[in-house]
Design a protein around this motif. Structure first.
Motif, PDB file in Angstrom:
ATOM      1  N   ASP A  24      38.473  37.576  62.082  1.00  0.00           N
ATOM      2  CA  ASP A  24      37.772  36.892  61.781  1.00  0.00           C
ATOM      3  C   ASP A  24      38.238  35.561  62.512  1.00  0.00           C
ATOM      4  OD1 ASP A  24      38.642  39.121  59.834  1.00  0.00           O
ATOM      5  OD2 ASP A  24      36.450  38.141  59.287  1.00  0.00           O
ATOM      6  N   TYR A  25      37.433  34.845  62.085  1.00  0.00           N
ATOM      7  CA  TYR A  25      37.668  33.323  62.863  1.00  0.00           C
ATOM      8  C   TYR A  25      37.401  32.395  61.164  1.00  0.00           C
ATOM      9  CZ  TYR A  25      32.179  33.077  64.577  1.00  0.00           C
ATOM     10  OH  TYR A  25      31.823  33.576  64.765  1.00  0.00           O
ATOM     11  N   THR A  26      37.759  31.279  61.333  1.00  0.00           N
ATOM     12  CA  THR A  26      37.085  30.619  60.139  1.00  0.00           C
ATOM     13  C   THR A  26      36.395  28.842  61.357  1.00  0.00           C
ATOM     14  OG1 THR A  26      39.478  28.561  60.423  1.00  0.00           O
ATOM     15  CG2 THR A  26      38.824  30.547  59.150  1.00  0.00           C
ATOM     16  N   ASN A  27      37.045  28.465  62.467  1.00  0.00           N
ATOM     17  CA  ASN A  27      36.621  27.085  62.596  1.00  0.00           C
ATOM     18  C   ASN A  27      34.817  27.290  63.104  1.00  0.00           C
ATOM     19  OD1 ASN A  27      35.973  25.304  64.761  1.00  0.00           O
ATOM     20  ND2 ASN A  27      37.385  25.315  65.523  1.00  0.00           N
ATOM     21  N   SER A  28      33.849  27.497  63.140  1.00  0.00           N
ATOM     22  CA  SER A  28      32.483  27.292  63.030  1.00  0.00           C
ATOM     23  C   SER A  28      31.958  26.842  64.938  1.00  0.00           C
ATOM     24  CB  SER A  28      31.162  26.303  61.834  1.00  0.00           C
ATOM     25  OG  SER A  28      31.245  25.204  61.740  1.00  0.00           O
ATOM     26  N   MET A  29      32.742  25.905  64.933  1.00  0.00           N
ATOM     27  CA  MET A  29      32.650  25.305  66.231  1.00  0.00           C
ATOM     28  C   MET A  29      33.124  26.401  67.985  1.00  0.00           C
ATOM     29  SD  MET A  29      31.638  22.850  65.646  1.00  0.00           S
ATOM     30  CE  MET A  29      31.378  21.646  67.962  1.00  0.00           C
ATOM     31  N   PHE A  30      33.953  27.113  67.444  1.00  0.00           N
ATOM     32  CA  PHE A  30      34.104  28.232  67.992  1.00  0.00           C
ATOM     33  C   PHE A  30      32.388  28.885  68.888  1.00  0.00           C
ATOM     34  CE2 PHE A  30      38.772  27.950  67.531  1.00  0.00           C
ATOM     35  CZ  PHE A  30      38.717  28.430  67.730  1.00  0.00           C
TER      36      PHE A  30
END
Lengths: 114, 116
Positions: A24-30
């Motif tokens: 899971d990731y939190t940074n929408s810029m990825f």
């Protein structure tokens, strides 16, 4: 602040069955995601990647799925083999904004039992 | 062809000493990265070079850490006044740089630094 999370520290699977590793990731810029595999005393080795314009990428026994709305990706290994036993790292970068900085998760140790 | 190599493979030093860790990237790779990996964690980004210049050094923890790549090939990570908390495996990686920014990185085996 962990921007890339692998919540399962370990996973045990029988040879021939499917292994599913989650991230899971939190940074929408990825916008670019990679999976690396690591054996003891070696550096990580690139396995497979996916761009955010896709939701699936397949390479032989390995498939990565991306769910952007859920900020979740998974790596499927089918069929699992004992040689797949290693630590798997999920990684992400914000390539579209000119970033080459890659953020890694803490890893999931996969055990494939013969 | 040769992969990424790192020397030394192991380094034991005393608190307060200065250390240098070396990375030889794959020939022709313009991008070079340094990471630090502590036990049970993933690689933690330290610095990224594009050619000779540090394009992103936001991961360096403090001013005791410095890295150079004077000729755009070999890189040296320098740590001054080492502390016990600096003990970790230091990984180097290199990659080609494409116009799309795709960055499959090739890692070296790492240098295990132990600060006593």
């Amino acid at each position: 602040d962990q921007q890339v999370k692998q919540n399962s520290p370990s996973l045990s699977v029988q040879e021939g069955r499917i292994s599913i590793l989650n991230c899971d990731y939190t940074n929408s810029m990825f916008d670019y995601f990679l999976w690396y595999k690591k054996y003891p005393a070696e550096g990580p080795t690139f396995l497979i990647s996916i761009s955010s314009i896709k939701d699936k990428n397949e390479d032989g026994r390995f498939t990565v799925f991306l769910n952007k709305s859920a900020k979740h990706l998974s790596l499927h290994i089918v069929p699992s083999q004992p040689g797949d036993s290693a630590v798997y790292f999920c990684a992400a970068s914000a390539v579209g904004t000119g970033g080459f900085k890659t953020i890694f998760g803490a890893g999931t140790r996969l055990f494939v039992k013969a | 062809g040769a992969g990424v190599s790192q020397t030394p493979s192991n380094k034991v030093t005393e608190k307060g000493k200065y250390v240098e860790l070396r990375c030889d990237p794959i020939s022709g790779h313009t991008a070079l990265y340094w990471y630090r990996q502590s036990l049970g964690q993933g690689p933690e980004f330290l610095i990224y070079f594009q050619g000779t210049g540090a394009a992103d050094d936001s991961g360096l923890p403090n001013d005791r850490f410095f890295a150079v790549r004077p000729e755009g090939s070999v890189s040296t990570l320098k740590i001054q006044r080492t502390e016990r908390g600096d003990s970790a495996v230091y990984l180097c990686a290199s990659s080609l740089t494409t116009s799309g920014g795709v960055n499959e990185q090739f890692f070296g085996p790492g240098t295990r630094l132990t600060v006593l």
